[in-house]
Scaffold this motif. Structure first.
Motif, mmCIF file in Angstrom:
data_model
loop_
_atom_site.group_PDB
_atom_site.id
_atom_site.type_symbol
_atom_site.label_atom_id
_atom_site.label_comp_id
_atom_site.label_asym_id
_atom_site.label_seq_id
_atom_site.Cartn_x
_atom_site.Cartn_y
_atom_site.Cartn_z
ATOM 1 N N ALA A 166 0.830 -1.211 0.000
ATOM 2 C CA ALA A 166 0.000 0.000 0.000
ATOM 3 C C ALA A 166 0.861 1.256 0.000
ATOM 4 C CB ALA A 166 -0.928 -0.010 1.210
ATOM 5 N N GLU A 167 2.032 1.191 0.608
ATOM 6 C CA GLU A 167 2.944 2.332 0.601
ATOM 7 C C GLU A 167 3.594 2.516 -0.765
ATOM 8 O OE1 GLU A 167 4.304 2.181 5.323
ATOM 9 O OE2 GLU A 167 5.561 1.272 3.782
ATOM 10 N N GLU A 168 3.944 1.409 -1.404
ATOM 11 C CA GLU A 168 4.636 1.487 -2.692
ATOM 12 C C GLU A 168 3.679 1.612 -3.878
ATOM 13 O OE1 GLU A 168 7.761 1.772 -3.261
ATOM 14 O OE2 GLU A 168 8.612 1.329 -1.288
ATOM 15 N N LEU A 169 2.510 0.973 -3.755
ATOM 16 C CA LEU A 169 1.551 0.878 -4.864
ATOM 17 C C LEU A 169 2.226 0.337 -6.131
ATOM 18 C CD1 LEU A 169 -0.580 4.130 -4.385
ATOM 19 C CD2 LEU A 169 -1.161 1.776 -3.740
ATOM 20 N N HIS A 170 3.107 -0.641 -5.910
ATOM 21 C CA HIS A 170 3.857 -1.255 -7.013
ATOM 22 C C HIS A 170 4.349 -2.610 -6.514
ATOM 23 C CE1 HIS A 170 6.953 -1.905 -10.055
ATOM 24 N NE2 HIS A 170 6.404 -0.934 -10.757
ATOM 25 N N PHE A 171 3.932 -3.686 -7.191
ATOM 26 C CA PHE A 171 4.248 -5.030 -6.698
ATOM 27 C C PHE A 171 5.745 -5.311 -6.683
ATOM 28 C CE2 PHE A 171 -0.251 -5.889 -7.091
ATOM 29 C CZ PHE A 171 -0.469 -6.887 -6.155
ATOM 30 N N ARG A 172 6.462 -4.940 -7.741
ATOM 31 C CA ARG A 172 7.889 -5.272 -7.795
ATOM 32 C C ARG A 172 8.661 -4.538 -6.710
ATOM 33 N NH1 ARG A 172 12.011 -2.718 -9.592
ATOM 34 N NH2 ARG A 172 10.761 -1.236 -10.806
ATOM 35 N N ARG A 173 8.408 -3.235 -6.560
ATOM 36 C CA ARG A 173 9.134 -2.468 -5.542
ATOM 37 C C ARG A 173 8.811 -2.978 -4.142
ATOM 38 N NH1 ARG A 173 7.682 2.141 -8.780
ATOM 39 N NH2 ARG A 173 6.077 2.681 -7.249
ATOM 40 N N ALA A 174 7.543 -3.301 -3.906
ATOM 41 C CA ALA A 174 7.169 -3.821 -2.593
ATOM 42 C C ALA A 174 7.835 -5.175 -2.342
ATOM 43 C CB ALA A 174 5.646 -3.954 -2.501
ATOM 44 N N ALA A 175 7.878 -6.029 -3.350
ATOM 45 C CA ALA A 175 8.514 -7.346 -3.198
ATOM 46 C C ALA A 175 9.997 -7.194 -2.877
ATOM 47 C CB ALA A 175 8.317 -8.173 -4.464
ATOM 48 N N GLU A 176 10.667 -6.236 -3.505
ATOM 49 C CA GLU A 176 12.090 -6.009 -3.233
ATOM 50 C C GLU A 176 12.301 -5.547 -1.794
ATOM 51 O OE1 GLU A 176 13.322 -3.273 -6.232
ATOM 52 O OE2 GLU A 176 13.538 -4.827 -7.781
ATOM 53 N N ARG A 177 11.421 -4.690 -1.300
ATOM 54 C CA ARG A 177 11.537 -4.253 0.101
ATOM 55 C C ARG A 177 11.336 -5.404 1.068
ATOM 56 N NH1 ARG A 177 7.854 0.783 1.614
ATOM 57 N NH2 ARG A 177 8.368 -0.057 3.689
ATOM 58 N N LEU A 178 10.486 -6.354 0.680
ATOM 59 C CA LEU A 178 10.139 -7.454 1.570
ATOM 60 C C LEU A 178 11.026 -8.679 1.382
ATOM 61 C CD1 LEU A 178 6.284 -7.132 1.062
ATOM 62 C CD2 LEU A 178 7.475 -6.790 3.249
ATOM 63 N N PHE A 179 11.914 -8.635 0.374
ATOM 64 C CA PHE A 179 12.794 -9.769 0.060
ATOM 65 C C PHE A 179 11.997 -11.019 -0.295
ATOM 66 C CE2 PHE A 179 15.225 -7.095 3.038
ATOM 67 C CZ PHE A 179 16.266 -6.756 2.203
ATOM 68 N N VAL A 180 10.934 -10.850 -1.051
ATOM 69 C CA VAL A 180 10.169 -11.980 -1.569
ATOM 70 C C VAL A 180 10.020 -11.791 -3.068
ATOM 71 C CG1 VAL A 180 8.900 -12.300 0.582
ATOM 72 C CG2 VAL A 180 7.907 -10.867 -1.208
ATOM 73 N N SER A 181 9.613 -12.842 -3.767
ATOM 74 C CA SER A 181 9.357 -12.711 -5.202
ATOM 75 C C SER A 181 8.017 -12.018 -5.413
ATOM 76 C CB SER A 181 9.355 -14.084 -5.869
ATOM 77 O OG SER A 181 8.243 -14.844 -5.415
ATOM 78 N N THR A 182 7.865 -11.409 -6.577
ATOM 79 C CA THR A 182 6.591 -10.755 -6.906
ATOM 80 C C THR A 182 5.428 -11.743 -6.900
ATOM 81 O OG1 THR A 182 7.780 -9.097 -8.208
ATOM 82 C CG2 THR A 182 5.416 -9.291 -8.592
ATOM 83 N N PRO A 183 5.574 -12.963 -7.475
ATOM 84 C CA PRO A 183 4.461 -13.921 -7.402
ATOM 85 C C PRO A 183 4.092 -14.295 -5.966
ATOM 86 C CG PRO A 183 5.997 -14.585 -9.119
ATOM 87 C CD PRO A 183 6.639 -13.452 -8.376
ATOM 88 N N THR A 184 5.090 -14.420 -5.085
ATOM 89 C CA THR A 184 4.794 -14.739 -3.682
ATOM 90 C C THR A 184 3.980 -13.630 -3.036
ATOM 91 O OG1 THR A 184 6.772 -16.102 -3.415
ATOM 92 C CG2 THR A 184 5.818 -15.169 -1.411
ATOM 93 N N LEU A 185 4.390 -12.377 -3.279
ATOM 94 C CA LEU A 185 3.649 -11.246 -2.722
ATOM 95 C C LEU A 185 2.226 -11.231 -3.248
ATOM 96 C CD1 LEU A 185 3.446 -8.600 -1.150
ATOM 97 C CD2 LEU A 185 4.438 -7.431 -3.135
ATOM 98 N N SER A 186 2.064 -11.411 -4.550
ATOM 99 C CA SER A 186 0.737 -11.398 -5.152
ATOM 100 C C SER A 186 -0.148 -12.493 -4.566
ATOM 101 C CB SER A 186 0.856 -11.581 -6.668
ATOM 102 O OG SER A 186 -0.423 -11.600 -7.280
ATOM 103 N N GLN A 187 0.417 -13.674 -4.381
ATOM 104 C CA GLN A 187 -0.349 -14.789 -3.823
ATOM 105 C C GLN A 187 -0.802 -14.491 -2.402
ATOM 106 O OE1 GLN A 187 1.930 -18.303 -2.869
ATOM 107 N NE2 GLN A 187 0.232 -19.657 -3.375
ATOM 108 N N GLN A 188 0.088 -13.920 -1.581
ATOM 109 C CA GLN A 188 -0.269 -13.620 -0.199
ATOM 110 C C GLN A 188 -1.334 -12.532 -0.106
ATOM 111 O OE1 GLN A 188 0.624 -15.271 2.646
ATOM 112 N NE2 GLN A 188 1.433 -16.724 1.132
ATOM 113 N N ILE A 189 -1.291 -11.572 -1.015
ATOM 114 C CA ILE A 189 -2.329 -10.528 -1.029
ATOM 115 C C ILE A 189 -3.676 -11.130 -1.400
ATOM 116 C CG2 ILE A 189 -3.073 -8.387 -2.128
ATOM 117 C CD1 ILE A 189 -0.747 -8.085 -0.134
#
Length: 296
Positions: A13-36
């Protein structure tokens, strides 16, 4: 809802961008998307509009506002608890990497006790990616990882040891009769590796090194950790894996060195650059003077 999922959502929600948020969280973009998506099912509706750009729905705005407050309170409770614990006895929270040589954590702990007698060490296991997430969430003070690894500026690293890697295979594999292998000998063989998201830098570096030395391997659709690989390879005599000579004693397997491809894994400790933890500072300074194991 898990706190991890809530943290994922707040960062997105802070980044409003999946790739940038995934990089901050040290996870892959698909992992982040799945968890959301899992979180959205739990909440009963969409929290985001994904196209043409990421935006929060009204429900997402409500969760973002409340979620930030929840995470702040949780973080403060954790900090207060750790301060109370530290007041009783000095402790280093250490992120122990899965599958490291057994002598490495033992020597690190001994070195720590030489630097600060009486200190305790609390261990938390995990992959390279998991250790970086723990560091970022202030759940460990110092972590052991496999390199190469991309780190944000807020982290520093110190290489501490290195291992040579070779080829692991079933005793019935066609290449098992040879004492040594050239990289080109691996061409066409199915290679099983760990999941890329668990240590992306090392995953890519290993494949690049093999290809640079003439090994056009077929990367397996299967991905597994080291222990699982040791169990599966004896059952798959057409498959190969990579590992250190430590795995040579596993039943049903043989280990063969590569003559012409410098396959190595380097272990490094990682810590927040602004740490005030005296145990981290003392241990890192000592490691800089005398690396453990094979020189890096």
């Amino acid at each position: 809802m898990e706190l991890r999922q809530l943290r994922y959502f707040v960062v997105l929600a802070e980044e409003l961008h999946f790739r940038r948020a995934a990089e901050r969280l040290f996870v892959s973009t698909p992992t982040l998307s799945q968890q959301i998506k899992v979180l959205e099912r739990e909440m009963g509706g969409p929290l985001l509009v994904r196209a043409p750009r990421v935006a929060l729905t009204a429900a997402g705005e409500a969760l973002f506002r409340g979620g930030k407050d929840v995470l702040r309170m949780v973080d403060e409770v954790v900090r207060e608890t750790r301060r109370a614990t530290a007041a009783r006895a000095p402790v280093l929270r250490f992120g122990l990497l899965n599958g490291v040589p057994p002598w490495l954590p033992a020597l690190l702990e001994e070195l720590l006790r030489q630097c600060l007698p009486g200190i305790g060490m609390v261990l938390t296991g995990g992959t390279t990616a998991h250790q970086l997430r723990l560091l970022d969430a202030d759940e460990v003070d110092l972590a052991l990882v496999r390199t190469p690894v991309r780190l944000p500026d807020r982290f520093a690293q110190q290489p501490v040891a290195r291992e040579e890697l070779g080829v692991l295979m079933a005793t019935a594999h066609p290449l098992a009769a040879r004492d040594e292998l050239d990289a080109a000998d691996l061409t066409g063989h199915e290679l099983v590796l760990f999941a890329r998201e668990s240590a992306a830098g090392l995953h890519d570096a290993l494949l690049a090194t093999l290809r640079e030395h003439g090994a056009e391997v077929c990367l397996s659709d299967s991905a597994m950790g080291h222990a699982q690989m040791l169990a599966v390879l004896p059952l798959r005599p057409t498959m190969i894996g990579l590992g250190s000579v430590r795995a040579a004693a596993a039943p049903g397997l043989v280990w063969r060195p590569l003559r012409d491809a410098p396959l190595r894994v380097t272990y490094a400790v990682v810590w927040p650059t602004g740490t005030r933890n005296p145990a981290v500072r003392a241990l890192v300074a000592d490691l800089a003077r005398k690396p453990l194991g094979e020189p890096v």
